[in-house]
Design a protein around this motif. Structure first.
Motif, PDB file in Angstrom:
ATOM      1  N   LYS A 133      11.426  31.603 -20.036  1.00 14.22           N
ATOM      2  CA  LYS A 133      11.467  33.006 -19.610  1.00 14.22           C
ATOM      3  C   LYS A 133      12.131  33.118 -18.231  1.00 14.22           C
ATOM      4  O   LYS A 133      12.919  34.048 -17.988  1.00 14.22           O
ATOM      5  CB  LYS A 133      10.036  33.554 -19.557  1.00 14.22           C
ATOM      6  N   GLU A 134      11.835  32.168 -17.355  1.00 10.57           N
ATOM      7  CA  GLU A 134      12.424  32.186 -16.005  1.00 10.57           C
ATOM      8  C   GLU A 134      13.951  32.088 -16.080  1.00 10.57           C
ATOM      9  O   GLU A 134      14.673  32.870 -15.433  1.00 10.57           O
ATOM     10  CB  GLU A 134      11.864  31.010 -15.188  1.00 10.57           C
ATOM     11  N   ILE A 135      14.439  31.155 -16.897  1.00  9.15           N
ATOM     12  CA  ILE A 135      15.897  30.998 -17.036  1.00  9.15           C
ATOM     13  C   ILE A 135      16.511  32.273 -17.626  1.00  9.15           C
ATOM     14  O   ILE A 135      17.521  32.787 -17.133  1.00  9.15           O
ATOM     15  CB  ILE A 135      16.226  29.786 -17.933  1.00  9.15           C
ATOM     16  N   ALA A 136      15.885  32.760 -18.692  1.00  8.50           N
ATOM     17  CA  ALA A 136      16.424  33.960 -19.349  1.00  8.50           C
ATOM     18  C   ALA A 136      16.462  35.129 -18.373  1.00  8.50           C
ATOM     19  O   ALA A 136      17.473  35.850 -18.288  1.00  8.50           O
ATOM     20  CB  ALA A 136      15.580  34.291 -20.575  1.00  8.50           C
ATOM     21  N   ASP A 137      15.390  35.340 -17.626  1.00  7.68           N
ATOM     22  CA  ASP A 137      15.346  36.464 -16.685  1.00  7.68           C
ATOM     23  C   ASP A 137      16.426  36.343 -15.616  1.00  7.68           C
ATOM     24  O   ASP A 137      17.084  37.337 -15.261  1.00  7.68           O
ATOM     25  CB  ASP A 137      13.961  36.541 -16.028  1.00  7.68           C
ATOM     26  N   LEU A 138      16.590  35.121 -15.075  1.00  5.77           N
ATOM     27  CA  LEU A 138      17.614  34.910 -14.041  1.00  5.77           C
ATOM     28  C   LEU A 138      18.996  35.270 -14.563  1.00  5.77           C
ATOM     29  O   LEU A 138      19.773  35.962 -13.902  1.00  5.77           O
ATOM     30  CB  LEU A 138      17.605  33.435 -13.587  1.00  5.77           C
ATOM     31  N   VAL A 139      19.317  34.774 -15.757  1.00  3.84           N
ATOM     32  CA  VAL A 139      20.665  34.981 -16.304  1.00  3.84           C
ATOM     33  C   VAL A 139      20.861  36.436 -16.719  1.00  3.84           C
ATOM     34  O   VAL A 139      21.875  37.060 -16.373  1.00  3.84           O
ATOM     35  CB  VAL A 139      20.891  34.026 -17.503  1.00  3.84           C
ATOM     36  N   ILE A 140      19.876  36.994 -17.424  1.00  4.73           N
ATOM     37  CA  ILE A 140      20.051  38.351 -17.960  1.00  4.73           C
ATOM     38  C   ILE A 140      20.113  39.381 -16.820  1.00  4.73           C
ATOM     39  O   ILE A 140      20.888  40.333 -16.869  1.00  4.73           O
ATOM     40  CB  ILE A 140      18.921  38.675 -18.964  1.00  4.73           C
ATOM     41  N   ARG A 141      19.317  39.144 -15.769  1.00  2.00           N
ATOM     42  CA  ARG A 141      19.357  40.065 -14.622  1.00  2.00           C
ATOM     43  C   ARG A 141      20.770  40.091 -14.030  1.00  2.00           C
ATOM     44  O   ARG A 141      21.326  41.155 -13.740  1.00  2.00           O
ATOM     45  CB  ARG A 141      18.344  39.625 -13.562  1.00  2.00           C
ATOM     46  N   ALA A 142      21.382  38.896 -13.887  1.00  2.00           N
ATOM     47  CA  ALA A 142      22.735  38.842 -13.311  1.00  2.00           C
ATOM     48  C   ALA A 142      23.762  39.457 -14.255  1.00  2.00           C
ATOM     49  O   ALA A 142      24.683  40.162 -13.816  1.00  2.00           O
ATOM     50  CB  ALA A 142      23.101  37.391 -13.016  1.00  2.00           C
ATOM     51  N   LEU A 143      23.610  39.217 -15.555  1.00  2.00           N
ATOM     52  CA  LEU A 143      24.568  39.778 -16.515  1.00  2.00           C
ATOM     53  C   LEU A 143      24.470  41.292 -16.586  1.00  2.00           C
ATOM     54  O   LEU A 143      25.450  41.977 -16.894  1.00  2.00           O
ATOM     55  CB  LEU A 143      24.303  39.204 -17.916  1.00  2.00           C
ATOM     56  N   SER A 144      23.276  41.803 -16.303  1.00  2.00           N
ATOM     57  CA  SER A 144      23.043  43.245 -16.477  1.00  2.00           C
ATOM     58  C   SER A 144      23.474  44.069 -15.277  1.00  2.00           C
ATOM     59  O   SER A 144      23.603  45.301 -15.378  1.00  2.00           O
ATOM     60  CB  SER A 144      21.557  43.513 -16.751  1.00  2.00           C
ATOM     61  N   GLU A 145      23.652  43.419 -14.110  1.00  2.00           N
ATOM     62  CA  GLU A 145      23.952  44.200 -12.890  1.00  2.00           C
ATOM     63  C   GLU A 145      25.350  44.792 -12.928  1.00  2.00           C
ATOM     64  O   GLU A 145      26.255  44.211 -13.532  1.00  2.00           O
ATOM     65  CB  GLU A 145      23.816  43.289 -11.661  1.00  2.00           C
TER      66      GLU A 145
ATOM     67  N   LEU B  80      23.940  43.558 -24.568  1.00  2.00           N
ATOM     68  CA  LEU B  80      24.888  43.809 -23.467  1.00  2.00           C
ATOM     69  C   LEU B  80      26.308  43.897 -24.012  1.00  2.00           C
ATOM     70  O   LEU B  80      26.627  43.286 -25.047  1.00  2.00           O
ATOM     71  CB  LEU B  80      24.805  42.672 -22.441  1.00  2.00           C
ATOM     72  N   PRO B  81      27.201  44.612 -23.318  1.00  2.00           N
ATOM     73  CA  PRO B  81      28.605  44.646 -23.745  1.00  2.00           C
ATOM     74  C   PRO B  81      29.211  43.234 -23.684  1.00  2.00           C
ATOM     75  O   PRO B  81      28.846  42.450 -22.796  1.00  2.00           O
ATOM     76  CB  PRO B  81      29.278  45.560 -22.706  1.00  2.00           C
ATOM     77  N   PRO B  82      30.136  42.909 -24.590  1.00  2.00           N
ATOM     78  CA  PRO B  82      30.742  41.558 -24.606  1.00  2.00           C
ATOM     79  C   PRO B  82      31.345  41.147 -23.263  1.00  2.00           C
ATOM     80  O   PRO B  82      31.277  39.972 -22.880  1.00  2.00           O
ATOM     81  CB  PRO B  82      31.817  41.669 -25.692  1.00  2.00           C
ATOM     82  N   ALA B  83      31.919  42.110 -22.541  1.00  2.00           N
ATOM     83  CA  ALA B  83      32.543  41.767 -21.246  1.00  2.00           C
ATOM     84  C   ALA B  83      31.515  41.227 -20.247  1.00  2.00           C
ATOM     85  O   ALA B  83      31.856  40.449 -19.346  1.00  2.00           O
ATOM     86  CB  ALA B  83      33.231  43.002 -20.675  1.00  2.00           C
ATOM     87  N   ASN B  84      30.276  41.652 -20.403  1.00  2.00           N
ATOM     88  CA  ASN B  84      29.224  41.191 -19.483  1.00  2.00           C
ATOM     89  C   ASN B  84      28.710  39.785 -19.825  1.00  2.00           C
ATOM     90  O   ASN B  84      27.952  39.205 -19.073  1.00  2.00           O
ATOM     91  CB  ASN B  84      28.021  42.147 -19.527  1.00  2.00           C
TER      92      ASN B  84
END
Lengths: 316, 378
Positions: free
Chosen positions: A304-316, A205-209
């Motif tokens: 995996k649950e924690i990673a998915d929650l965080v990465i989904r929010a960072l990626s939006e 992901l970009p650093p800003a995200n």
């Protein structure tokens, strides 16, 4: 005394005793007969023990699902669990200091006291963060003098604890040592692989995200794992609820930095986080306080649950 | 007085030592694995309770640490020292430092690893009589002691030098049987028994015996019910081998929704005592109790209400003025700036029926805790 009460008591006394007995039987879980009894203070620690111990081990967890690990209710039935335990696993770094000591002192079980073979302080094997570099003062908030105790957000810490747990179980049940060691290594491998895979996703992901705001200073290990940057916390100091002046500063920081994700654990109040999310267009991610031990969730699935929650929010 | 000052000096020196150890924390931002402690753990804490109070008439508080006059009140400076002695014993000390001197509330050793679910406490102990008696003042929801405890057990509650044996009975639910023998003398700590003055021990009949049965029922993760039955028997000051017996029951019901942000809890406490005193040519019987409901509805805010009643007797050598029943109601609101400080505002209406008018009161209490204080029991 019981017999005397039954013999000499009136009908009301006998009825009260009968209700008490029936309520006690109904309200109490049955023991896991024939197994090594292990008590873990927190759900994630319980899940780790269960995966390493398998069917040789019966695990009980003291904190309820979703309960703030700083403020677990020290209910006397927990003394009963500790009294019957062969081993105890705690998080350590004073996370349980507000509720565990009186339970342990009342447990009448020398095998799980501090320093005994059946006692494991998980914090003793992890790489600590946020260790105070100077004088510790309560004016700084609820600081943990030994370092940040919220390391169960990090797969690497979990994998180190898994190895130590295999050692603990081998001490209290030497006949299963080979099995525990093998399961410990296997779990360590799984956790490290899951951790690396999630970290790689965030790194793309970009650093800003990768900038986040946290409610409490409890996610330092999550940042180390996923390479995130915390721009500020909603609590002005650990354990001190936010005041309007501080919330205004958080709002300003979020606008300045462009941080678009707010992270908080399930047991903290959400109204301030929701307001900030609404005003800035940020996404609020409510993280589970631990694994779903009661539902049989594995620690790998929890990671995996924690990673998915965080990465989904960072990626939006 | 100089002895008291010495105690204060020792306590402050210990606290200073503890603070100095904290300042020697590792200087690294990221510690190596398993960084070790450089000192043996000794938990020392000070808890200060001070209050400003107003009463419409001369108050009739019954607790030794109650705000008992209009104006500023120094309730207590409690000092708590705890540590494991070795793998077998734990030391617990609780001292109350007042403006008039030092009071040793508790100082005892507690076993950690006796077999068969047994545990012994030896030294100066609060007896396990009821629920409130086992709690130190800073653990109370309200700023003053209950009327029942003050009248039946003493202004400092039931405590004394002695020995306690408890047994965690191996049953599917929590059942603890407790028995203790303690000194039966003490004006503020055993007033229904030998009270103040000098008393000699001639035999086993000269001790105060306390027996308790404590049970706990967890109904799911959110509801908790603790129920206790307890009793005391010992000699009283009227001579002729006269005895006092006190029977008590206590019930504590707590609702704490898990996953509820803000740590909301709702707690109901009901406690009652029935006292029988043998006196020359008669047997005096009275009773009392209280019920309180405390609701912590936000992380920082709590509301509570309490109602109390204690009966009176036409002839009572201990409380000659307390000739009939006494009612008291209280409402409190607490604000917790942090986990270590509390501000409480309490309003009371005390109705001693032998007086014509009630006593109205308002108390603003400040509580501050520093150091490492042992966690409270349920």
């Amino acid at each position: 005394m019981w017999m005397q009460l039954i013999k000499t008591g009136n009908t009301a006394t006998r009825v009260a005793l009968a209700i008490g007995f029936a309520a006690g039987v109904l309200a109490s879980p049955g023991p896991a007969a024939g197994k090594v009894r292990v008590v873990a203070t927190l759900p994630t620690l319980g899940s780790l023990v269960r995966e390493i111990g398998g069917d040789r081990v019966g695990v009980e967890v003291l904190a309820a699902p979703g309960e703030d690990p700083h403020f677990v209710d020290p209910r006397p039935n927990l003394i009963l669990s500790l009294n019957r335990a062969d081993a105890l696993v705690i998080n350590g770094l004073e996370l349980e200091a507000g509720w565990l000591p009186p339970l342990l002192q009342s447990a009448r079980n020398g095998g799980i006291q501090v320093g005994s073979p059946g006692y494991l302080d998980a914090s003793s094997v992890i790489s600590r963060l946020d260790v105070p570099g100077g004088p510790v003062d309560r004016a700084q908030g609820d600081i943990h003098p030994g370092g940040n105790p919220h390391f169960l957000f990090e797969p690497e810490s979990m994998s180190r604890i898994a190895t130590a747990m295999a050692g603990l179980l081998s001490r209290v049940d030497p006949s299963g040592a080979t099995i525990y060691a093998a399961r410990g290594r296997e779990l360590e491998t799984r956790l490290n692989a899951a951790g690396r895979e999630a970290a790689a996703r965030v790194a793309a992901l970009p650093p800003a995200n990768r900038q986040v705001v946290a409610y409490h200073k409890s996610l330092t290990y999550l940042y180390r794992w996923l390479g995130l940057t915390e721009v500020t916390t909603i609590e002005p100091r650990p354990g001190i609820p936010p005041d309007p002046g501080h919330v205004a500063k958080v709002l300003s920081t979020m606008k300045t930095t462009g941080a678009k994700v707010i992270l908080q654990e399930v047991f903290y109040p959400r109204s301030t986080s929701e307001t900030l999310a609404r005003l800035t267009g940020a996404r609020l991610v409510v993280l589970p306080s631990g694994s779903e031990f009661d539902k049989g969730e594995s620690v790998s699935d929890h990671v995996k649950e924690i990673a998915d929650l965080v990465i989904r929010a960072l990626s939006e | 007085m100089s002895k008291n000052l010495s105690w204060v000096a020792i306590a402050l020196a210990l606290l200073a030592g503890s603070s100095a150890q904290a300042q020697e924390a590792p200087q690294t931002a990221v510690s190596p694995t398993a960084a070790g402690s450089t000192s043996v753990s000794l938990d020392i804490a000070f808890i200060l309770d001070v209050a400003g109070a107003w009463y419409s008439r001369t108050p009739m508080e019954v607790g030794g640490h109650d705000p008992a006059k209009t104006g500023f009140n120094f309730q207590a400076l409690e000092m708590s020292v705890q540590s494991n002695v070795d793998p077998y014993f734990r030391f617990v000390g609780n001292l109350a430092l007042g403006l008039d001197g030092l009071e040793i509330e508790e100082a005892y050793g507690q076993t950690l690893s006796l077999p068969w679910g047994l545990q012994i406490r030896a030294g100066q102990i609060l007896t396990r009589m009821g629920r409130m008696n086992t709690m130190h003042p800073h653990a109370w929801s309200f700023v003053d002691q209950s009327l029942m405890i003050g009248k039946f057990l003493g202004e400092d509650g039931s405590r004394g030098l002695g020995l306690e044996l408890s047994w965690l009975i191996p049953l599917p639910w929590y059942v603890e049987l407790v028995a203790s023998a303690t000194d039966a003398a003490g004006e503020a700590t055993a007033r229904s028994f030998l009270g103040g003055g000098e008393w000699n021990i001639h035999g086993m009949r000269d001790f105060l015996y306390t027996v308790g049965l404590k049970q706990f029922f967890p109904f799911g993760r959110e509801w908790s019910l603790a129920w206790g039955l307890s009793g005391q028997v010992g000699p009283n000051a009227t001579g002729h081998r006269n005895l006092t017996s006190i029977y008590a029951t206590d019930l504590y019901l707590r609702y704490k929704p898990t996953g509820s942000p803000g740590r909301a809890t709702l707690s109901l406490t009901v406690e009652g005592m029935y006292r029988v005193r043998q006196v020359p040519g008669d047997s005096l019987r009275d009773w009392g109790g209280y019920a309180s409901l405390v609701w912590q509805f936000l992380q920082r805010w709590e509301l509570g209400g309490r109602y109390e009643f204690v009966s009176g007797l036409a002839y009572d050598p201990l409380d000659p003025q307390w000739t009939t029943g006494r009612h008291r109601g209280a409402l409190e609101a607490s604000f917790y700036p942090s986990h270590f400080s509390r501000l409480r505002l309490q309003g009371t209406c005390d109705v001693p029926r032998w007086q014509t008018n009630p006593i109205w009161g308002a108390v603003l209490n400040l509580e501050l805790a520093v150091g490492t204080h042992g966690a409270h029991v349920f």
